[in-house]
Scaffold this active site. Sequence first.
Site, PDB file in Angstrom:
ATOM      1  N   ASN A 179    -122.318  24.034   1.046  1.00 27.39           N
ATOM      2  CA  ASN A 179    -123.294  22.936   0.964  1.00 27.39           C
ATOM      3  C   ASN A 179    -122.550  21.667   0.563  1.00 27.39           C
ATOM      4  OD1 ASN A 179    -126.123  22.113   1.093  1.00 27.39           O
ATOM      5  ND2 ASN A 179    -125.917  21.699  -1.088  1.00 27.39           N
ATOM      6  N   ARG A 216    -119.300  17.741  14.288  1.00 29.94           N
ATOM      7  CA  ARG A 216    -119.149  18.111  12.865  1.00 29.94           C
ATOM      8  C   ARG A 216    -118.982  19.625  12.779  1.00 29.94           C
ATOM      9  NH1 ARG A 216    -122.865  15.269   8.501  1.00 29.94           N
ATOM     10  NH2 ARG A 216    -121.048  15.731   7.235  1.00 29.94           N
ATOM     11  N   ARG A 240    -128.318  13.401   9.946  1.00 28.82           N
ATOM     12  CA  ARG A 240    -127.497  14.297   9.148  1.00 28.82           C
ATOM     13  C   ARG A 240    -128.386  15.373   8.511  1.00 28.82           C
ATOM     14  NH1 ARG A 240    -129.409  13.382   5.334  1.00 28.82           N
ATOM     15  NH2 ARG A 240    -128.097  14.944   4.365  1.00 28.82           N
ATOM     16  N   GLY A 241    -127.757  16.412   7.981  1.00 30.28           N
ATOM     17  CA  GLY A 241    -128.526  17.535   7.458  1.00 30.28           C
ATOM     18  C   GLY A 241    -128.533  18.640   8.501  1.00 30.28           C
ATOM     19  N   GLN A 298    -126.338  10.397  -0.626  1.00 31.30           N
ATOM     20  CA  GLN A 298    -127.568  10.840   0.056  1.00 31.30           C
ATOM     21  C   GLN A 298    -128.720  11.034  -0.922  1.00 31.30           C
ATOM     22  OE1 GLN A 298    -124.564  12.115   0.643  1.00 31.30           O
ATOM     23  NE2 GLN A 298    -124.312  12.885   2.712  1.00 31.30           N
ATOM     24  N   ASP A 344    -125.401  24.312   4.501  1.00 30.78           N
ATOM     25  CA  ASP A 344    -124.973  24.007   5.870  1.00 30.78           C
ATOM     26  C   ASP A 344    -124.493  25.248   6.583  1.00 30.78           C
ATOM     27  OD1 ASP A 344    -124.579  21.525   4.042  1.00 30.78           O
ATOM     28  OD2 ASP A 344    -124.982  20.826   6.078  1.00 30.78           O
TER      29      ASP A 344
HETATM   30  O1  MRU Z   1    -125.133  14.403   4.593  1.00 30.91           O
HETATM   31  P1  MRU Z   1    -124.460  15.529   5.243  1.00 30.91           P
HETATM   32  O2  MRU Z   1    -124.913  15.759   6.637  1.00 30.91           O
HETATM   33  O3  MRU Z   1    -122.991  15.521   5.125  1.00 30.91           O
HETATM   34  O4  MRU Z   1    -124.872  16.765   4.359  1.00 30.91           O
HETATM   35  C1  MRU Z   1    -125.479  17.822   4.816  1.00 30.91           C
HETATM   36  C2  MRU Z   1    -126.651  18.053   4.028  1.00 30.91           C
HETATM   37  O5  MRU Z   1    -127.656  17.400   4.196  1.00 30.91           O
HETATM   38  C3  MRU Z   1    -126.615  19.056   2.978  1.00 30.91           C
HETATM   39  O6  MRU Z   1    -125.486  19.671   2.676  1.00 30.91           O
HETATM   40  C4  MRU Z   1    -127.893  19.796   2.955  1.00 30.91           C
HETATM   41  O7  MRU Z   1    -128.095  20.327   1.758  1.00 30.91           O
HETATM   42  C5  MRU Z   1    -128.064  20.802   4.063  1.00 30.91           C
HETATM   43  S1  MRU Z   1    -129.710  21.448   4.151  1.00 30.91           S
HETATM   44  C6  MRU Z   1    -130.726  20.232   4.730  1.00 30.91           C
END
Ligand code: MRU
Length: 349
Positions: free
Chosen positions: A246, A89, A46-47, A195, A236
């Site tokens: 985000n 996603r 994720r990320g 997270q 994101d």
């Molecule tokens: O855990 P997720 O995949 O739902 O969240 C995405 C992220 O990690 C963040 O929003 C993050 O800040 C993006 S930048 C690494």
Amino acid sequence: MRTLEWDYDKNELVMIDQRILPAELKFVSLHSDREVAEAIKDMVIRGAPAIGAAAAYGMALSAVHSKAKSRESFKLEMKDAANVLLQSRPTAVNLSWGVKRILNIVENSHDPLDTLKERILQEAHIISDEDVEINKKMATFGADLIDDGDTIIHHCNTGSLAAVDWGTALGVVRMAHEQGKQIHVLVDETRPRLQGARLTAWELQQYKIPFEIISDNAAGYFLKSGKVNKVIFGADRVAANGDVANKIGTYMLALAAYDNNVPAYSTVPTSTIDLSLPSGDQIPIEERDPDEVLGISYQGHQVAPTGARARNPAFDVTPHRLISGIITEKGVIYPPFLENIAKTLNTEE
Ligand code: MRU
């Protein structure tokens, strides 16, 4: 190891299983675009930057294991793999960016199929290596904004696990720490998937950076206390006007930071900036399984009454007026964002 790596002996993709961290450090091996899409959907990985690289490797798996005899059928298989991955996603634009970089090679190549397959895998490696390099550049620009003695609120997870290695916003914190600055991080636990409490805290422990976990709704309290100097998060997707999508909760955090005159920075590779979208209103927001909200338990019991319903948007959009700067590998972008984002994206590094 990196968040994801290619195993040449088995021609498979190996990634850290982020669902069970920090309890256990385990790896999963993936063999097809379908398995990668499932892993992205299920948050094994994720990320934004990490899923961009994973999507490219998903395409590479499809290519390397293809039995297609003709260029036509190979292209059809690659398009099918792209569709499967793109549906995993919706919010992080890096996913489609990674897929498109591979499709571009497929479309423009005149190489024999075996050479083309090798080139596709090479491109996935290049995306991965570039990600690490880009993250370190962002970290260097971002670390200049961090002062010795700063207390920083961080939201979500943006460390090496959210990228191929090093990380985005947490990469900035790590760089400042490596420069010898004394930093204290208040880690938003980041509901509902936690997270922050799980992954950010785990990474900060490894880097030996002092931190405390706070509940997301305590951020306003700490900001108002006057003891917080900076707020930092990833993104994101960033729209052309600087609106930032985000992890859910970022908007409330940025509002509280703004109200207390605390600068809020988003850290993103330029691949996360989507110039095709004029504002954040057009960014698709993923709504995830309500069980992620309802399944939280307290003293061994589920908190919510049986039969309760829930809403679970995974991201929100922070309007650009609340953002002090966007840290990229090409430098820090300041307002007016519409003008300066376009300028930065057209600049060679
Ligand atoms: O855990 P997720 O995949 O739902 O969240 C995405 C992220 O990690 C963040 O929003 C993050 O800040 C993006 S930048 C690494």
